[in-house]
Design an enzyme around this catalytic site. Structure first.
Site, short mmCIF file in Angstrom:
data_model
loop_
_atom_site.label_atom_id
_atom_site.label_comp_id
_atom_site.label_asym_id
_atom_site.label_seq_id
_atom_site.Cartn_x
_atom_site.Cartn_y
_atom_site.Cartn_z
N HIS A 67 0.84 -1.20 0.00
CA HIS A 67 0.00 0.00 0.00
C HIS A 67 0.88 1.26 0.00
CE1 HIS A 67 -3.66 2.33 1.26
NE2 HIS A 67 -2.71 3.14 1.71
N GLU A 68 1.85 1.28 0.90
CA GLU A 68 2.71 2.47 1.00
C GLU A 68 3.60 2.61 -0.23
OE1 GLU A 68 1.91 4.59 3.20
OE2 GLU A 68 0.61 3.18 4.25
N HIS A 71 1.76 4.46 -2.95
CA HIS A 71 1.89 5.91 -2.75
C HIS A 71 3.26 6.39 -3.25
CE1 HIS A 71 -1.76 6.57 -0.46
NE2 HIS A 71 -1.43 5.68 0.46
#
Length: 154
Positions: A67-68, A71
């Site tokens: 997820h990170e 980003h």
């Protein structure tokens, strides 16, 4: 797992899942409370909540890292890196990252206090979680004065 092992894991996941290198720092941050991880726009570092790894294990940690990294890579490339952006949602789905992390036990405490108010003119009952100033606010139906009937806590 320590910070060096986390750094290696993030670099490995970045290459395997995104085919791109992760060239910044990844580390555990014990001060994170409500989130599994955080990507910093200013310095491109990734912080991970160690409590998620302790409670939910390796698989959850990998999903948070993916997820990170979504980003991270989208921001570096100048694409839509925010949760609302279509590019972010598509990339997250493609790599198998989690949209939301699991909730840690004992982190969300719901307020069980309910304040009950009654209009002195039309007897309408209002239930509120927050207290209201009866000198400032009036009944929405007839503009009559409000009085506190009782406070229920449980």
């Amino acid at each position: 797992m320590n910070n060096e092992q986390l750094q290696q894991l993030v670099e490995q996941i970045s290459v395997n899942s995104f085919n791109k290198p992760f060239q910044h720092d990844a580390y555990f941050n014990n001060r994170l409370r409500t989130t599994g991880g955080r990507y910093s726009l200013a310095d491109h570092h990734i912080e991970i909540n160690p409590k998620h790894y302790e409670h939910f294990g390796y698989e959850e940690l990998v999903k948070i890292i993916k997820h990170e990294l979504c980003h991270y890579h989208l921001h570096i490339e100048g694409k839509g890196y925010m949760h609302k952006d279509r590019e972010f949602k598509n990339l997250l789905k493609a790599v198998g990252g989690s949209r939301h992390c699991q909730t840690l036990p004992g982190t969300r405490k719901k307020s069980k206090v309910i304040h009950m108010y009654q209009c002195t003119s039309c007897d309408l009952i209002y239930k509120r979680k927050r207290r209201i100033d009866t000198k400032k606010y009036v009944c929405g139906k007839c503009k009559g004065k409000l009085k506190i009937v009782k406070t229920i806590s449980g």
